[in-house]
Motif scaffolding. Structure first.
Motif, PDB file in Angstrom:
ATOM      1  N   GLU A 288      23.902  34.021  38.354  1.00  0.00           N
ATOM      2  CA  GLU A 288      24.395  35.377  38.079  1.00  0.00           C
ATOM      3  C   GLU A 288      25.282  35.883  39.216  1.00  0.00           C
ATOM      4  OE1 GLU A 288      22.640  39.932  37.678  1.00  0.00           O
ATOM      5  OE2 GLU A 288      21.267  38.213  37.503  1.00  0.00           O
ATOM      6  N   SER A 289      24.849  35.690  40.448  1.00  0.00           N
ATOM      7  CA  SER A 289      25.626  36.192  41.593  1.00  0.00           C
ATOM      8  C   SER A 289      26.939  35.429  41.735  1.00  0.00           C
ATOM      9  CB  SER A 289      24.811  36.112  42.872  1.00  0.00           C
ATOM     10  OG  SER A 289      24.460  34.774  43.172  1.00  0.00           O
ATOM     11  N   MET A 290      26.908  34.107  41.551  1.00  0.00           N
ATOM     12  CA  MET A 290      28.135  33.322  41.655  1.00  0.00           C
ATOM     13  C   MET A 290      29.114  33.663  40.538  1.00  0.00           C
ATOM     14  SD  MET A 290      28.080  31.655  44.408  1.00  0.00           S
ATOM     15  CE  MET A 290      29.645  30.876  44.036  1.00  0.00           C
ATOM     16  N   GLN A 291      28.593  33.861  39.329  1.00  0.00           N
ATOM     17  CA  GLN A 291      29.462  34.211  38.214  1.00  0.00           C
ATOM     18  C   GLN A 291      30.156  35.542  38.462  1.00  0.00           C
ATOM     19  OE1 GLN A 291      30.098  32.324  35.527  1.00  0.00           O
ATOM     20  NE2 GLN A 291      31.557  33.845  34.771  1.00  0.00           N
ATOM     21  N   ARG A 292      29.424  36.501  38.991  1.00  0.00           N
ATOM     22  CA  ARG A 292      30.033  37.810  39.255  1.00  0.00           C
ATOM     23  C   ARG A 292      31.062  37.721  40.376  1.00  0.00           C
ATOM     24  NH1 ARG A 292      32.951  40.671  38.456  1.00  0.00           N
ATOM     25  NH2 ARG A 292      33.029  42.911  38.834  1.00  0.00           N
ATOM     26  N   LEU A 293      30.782  36.891  41.377  1.00  0.00           N
ATOM     27  CA  LEU A 293      31.727  36.722  42.472  1.00  0.00           C
ATOM     28  C   LEU A 293      33.028  36.111  41.959  1.00  0.00           C
ATOM     29  CD1 LEU A 293      32.310  36.832  45.523  1.00  0.00           C
ATOM     30  CD2 LEU A 293      31.287  34.550  45.696  1.00  0.00           C
ATOM     31  N   LEU A 294      32.921  35.067  41.131  1.00  0.00           N
ATOM     32  CA  LEU A 294      34.116  34.421  40.584  1.00  0.00           C
ATOM     33  C   LEU A 294      34.897  35.380  39.693  1.00  0.00           C
ATOM     34  CD1 LEU A 294      32.578  30.929  39.732  1.00  0.00           C
ATOM     35  CD2 LEU A 294      34.155  31.457  41.588  1.00  0.00           C
ATOM     36  N   GLU A 295      34.172  36.174  38.909  1.00  0.00           N
ATOM     37  CA  GLU A 295      34.840  37.158  38.057  1.00  0.00           C
ATOM     38  C   GLU A 295      35.584  38.190  38.901  1.00  0.00           C
ATOM     39  OE1 GLU A 295      31.677  38.746  35.748  1.00  0.00           O
ATOM     40  OE2 GLU A 295      31.615  37.061  34.328  1.00  0.00           O
ATOM     41  N   SER A 296      34.972  38.608  40.001  1.00  0.00           N
ATOM     42  CA  SER A 296      35.612  39.596  40.874  1.00  0.00           C
ATOM     43  C   SER A 296      36.879  39.026  41.496  1.00  0.00           C
ATOM     44  CB  SER A 296      34.629  40.027  41.967  1.00  0.00           C
ATOM     45  OG  SER A 296      35.248  40.914  42.881  1.00  0.00           O
ATOM     46  N   TRP A 297      36.810  37.780  41.984  1.00  0.00           N
ATOM     47  CA  TRP A 297      38.005  37.153  42.554  1.00  0.00           C
ATOM     48  C   TRP A 297      39.125  37.073  41.514  1.00  0.00           C
ATOM     49  CZ3 TRP A 297      35.411  32.297  45.189  1.00  0.00           C
ATOM     50  CH2 TRP A 297      34.723  32.719  46.329  1.00  0.00           C
ATOM     51  N   THR A 298      38.754  36.649  40.304  1.00  0.00           N
ATOM     52  CA  THR A 298      39.763  36.505  39.247  1.00  0.00           C
ATOM     53  C   THR A 298      40.372  37.851  38.884  1.00  0.00           C
ATOM     54  OG1 THR A 298      38.592  34.580  38.357  1.00  0.00           O
ATOM     55  CG2 THR A 298      40.179  35.638  36.912  1.00  0.00           C
ATOM     56  N   GLU A 299      39.535  38.889  38.811  1.00  0.00           N
ATOM     57  CA  GLU A 299      40.026  40.229  38.482  1.00  0.00           C
ATOM     58  C   GLU A 299      41.020  40.709  39.538  1.00  0.00           C
ATOM     59  OE1 GLU A 299      36.430  42.412  38.242  1.00  0.00           O
ATOM     60  OE2 GLU A 299      35.828  41.548  36.310  1.00  0.00           O
ATOM     61  N   GLN A 300      40.709  40.479  40.810  1.00  0.00           N
ATOM     62  CA  GLN A 300      41.599  40.926  41.886  1.00  0.00           C
ATOM     63  C   GLN A 300      42.929  40.185  41.848  1.00  0.00           C
ATOM     64  OE1 GLN A 300      39.600  41.286  45.838  1.00  0.00           O
ATOM     65  NE2 GLN A 300      37.733  40.926  44.689  1.00  0.00           N
ATOM     66  N   ALA A 301      42.854  38.856  41.692  1.00  0.00           N
ATOM     67  CA  ALA A 301      44.083  38.066  41.652  1.00  0.00           C
ATOM     68  C   ALA A 301      44.908  38.415  40.416  1.00  0.00           C
ATOM     69  CB  ALA A 301      43.749  36.577  41.662  1.00  0.00           C
ATOM     70  N   ALA A 302      44.239  38.579  39.273  1.00  0.00           N
ATOM     71  CA  ALA A 302      44.952  38.902  38.035  1.00  0.00           C
ATOM     72  C   ALA A 302      45.661  40.247  38.148  1.00  0.00           C
ATOM     73  CB  ALA A 302      43.973  38.909  36.856  1.00  0.00           C
ATOM     74  N   ALA A 303      45.003  41.234  38.756  1.00  0.00           N
ATOM     75  CA  ALA A 303      45.625  42.552  38.914  1.00  0.00           C
ATOM     76  C   ALA A 303      46.877  42.447  39.777  1.00  0.00           C
ATOM     77  CB  ALA A 303      44.629  43.522  39.546  1.00  0.00           C
ATOM     78  N   ALA A 304      46.841  41.602  40.798  1.00  0.00           N
ATOM     79  CA  ALA A 304      48.011  41.421  41.665  1.00  0.00           C
ATOM     80  C   ALA A 304      49.151  40.746  40.912  1.00  0.00           C
ATOM     81  CB  ALA A 304      47.621  40.600  42.889  1.00  0.00           C
ATOM     82  N   ILE A 305      48.837  39.741  40.102  1.00  0.00           N
ATOM     83  CA  ILE A 305      49.869  39.043  39.334  1.00  0.00           C
ATOM     84  C   ILE A 305      50.471  39.961  38.286  1.00  0.00           C
ATOM     85  CG2 ILE A 305      50.300  37.113  37.749  1.00  0.00           C
ATOM     86  CD1 ILE A 305      47.992  35.638  39.222  1.00  0.00           C
ATOM     87  N   VAL A 306      49.636  40.727  37.615  1.00  0.00           N
ATOM     88  CA  VAL A 306      50.124  41.688  36.618  1.00  0.00           C
ATOM     89  C   VAL A 306      51.093  42.668  37.264  1.00  0.00           C
ATOM     90  CG1 VAL A 306      49.398  43.689  35.262  1.00  0.00           C
ATOM     91  CG2 VAL A 306      48.199  41.508  35.010  1.00  0.00           C
ATOM     92  N   GLN A 307      50.737  43.167  38.440  1.00  0.00           N
ATOM     93  CA  GLN A 307      51.612  44.107  39.133  1.00  0.00           C
ATOM     94  C   GLN A 307      52.920  43.442  39.545  1.00  0.00           C
ATOM     95  OE1 GLN A 307      50.163  45.444  42.932  1.00  0.00           O
ATOM     96  NE2 GLN A 307      51.626  47.125  43.077  1.00  0.00           N
ATOM     97  N   GLY A 308      52.823  42.241  40.099  1.00  0.00           N
ATOM     98  CA  GLY A 308      54.018  41.573  40.604  1.00  0.00           C
ATOM     99  C   GLY A 308      54.963  41.125  39.510  1.00  0.00           C
ATOM    100  N   ARG A 309      54.425  40.625  38.405  1.00  0.00           N
ATOM    101  CA  ARG A 309      55.261  40.080  37.342  1.00  0.00           C
ATOM    102  C   ARG A 309      55.510  41.080  36.210  1.00  0.00           C
ATOM    103  NH1 ARG A 309      58.464  36.633  38.580  1.00  0.00           N
ATOM    104  NH2 ARG A 309      58.723  36.220  36.362  1.00  0.00           N
ATOM    105  N   GLY A 310      54.852  42.225  36.237  1.00  0.00           N
ATOM    106  CA  GLY A 310      55.051  43.204  35.181  1.00  0.00           C
ATOM    107  C   GLY A 310      54.529  42.729  33.834  1.00  0.00           C
ATOM    108  N   LEU A 311      53.403  42.017  33.841  1.00  0.00           N
ATOM    109  CA  LEU A 311      52.838  41.451  32.622  1.00  0.00           C
ATOM    110  C   LEU A 311      51.754  42.342  32.038  1.00  0.00           C
ATOM    111  CD1 LEU A 311      52.425  37.726  33.741  1.00  0.00           C
ATOM    112  CD2 LEU A 311      54.270  38.684  32.359  1.00  0.00           C
TER     113      LEU A 311
END
Length: 210
Positions: A120-143
């Protein structure tokens, strides 16, 4: 004011997510100057985290990808090693205690599989990392966020697929990228980052650069 713009190349970045976020923050401050920012990559995601590579590359205004390359925005993963059975087979027993269920450091020596609290803790950590990276890509690429989520959950993308998906701007080899940079900057002399940093440091300390 003496800086005309920024040209970079990215390939299998060794940076962790935290290091990449710090570098991205600096790049965003530069981007606020509205000066040209171009970046080239042979491939994004071969031998490294394509998500981190893409997060950094998406901070640039113009992203070039080699036509034979690919983009793999596949999120993050984690591997855990469990030694209990191996240690037991050679007569070694782990002696330790666990303080509450989410304190899982000892489990690698006392278990042969992952406990549910650890999962449970590892899954949430991976989800958090993905959410942060995805938000940055969305902002940078305008997706669109949902569009990027589908890409993250999908297979690797060939160069043309990545361009159609909005992850890169241009497909071209390094000589074509350099020509595009020359069109942006004309006869402006390219200055390697190390030399620029040394000159800035010399200006701060009052020393003459070599």
């Amino acid at each position: 004011p003496a800086v005309a713009g920024l040209v970079a190349r990215i390939s299998a970045t060794p940076h962790s997510l935290a290091e990449a976020q710090e570098l991205r923050d600096a790049l965003l401050r530069f981007r606020a100057s509205d000066k040209p920012m171009l970046i080239f990559s042979e491939t994004l995601g071969e031998g490294s985290s394509g998500t981190i590579d893409l997060m950094l590359a998406s901070t640039f205004r113009e992203l070039w990808l080699q036509p034979s390359g690919m983009v793999f925005p596949g999120g993050f993963s984690s591997e855990q090693i469990y030694l209990a059975e191996g240690l037991e087979s050679i007569g070694i027993g782990a002696d330790g205690s666990q303080r509450w269920e989410y304190k899982t450091a000892i489990e690698g020596f006392t278990r042969s599989d992952m406990s549910e609290p650890h999962r449970e803790s590892m899954q949430r950590l991976l989800e958090s990392w993905t959410e942060q990276a995805a938000a940055a890509i969305v902002q940078g690429r305008g997706l669109d966020k949902d569009h990027l989520r589908r890409l993250i959950n999908g297979p690797p993308l060939l160069a043309e697929q990545a361009r159609q998906a909005g992850l890169v701007d241009h497909l071209g080899y390094r000589d074509e990228f350099r020509e595009a940079a020359r069109q942006h900057f004309g006869e402006t002399e390219p200055v390697p980052l190390r030399r620029y940093a040394a000159a800035r440091q010399d200006a701060i300390t009052g020393q003459d650069p070599e």
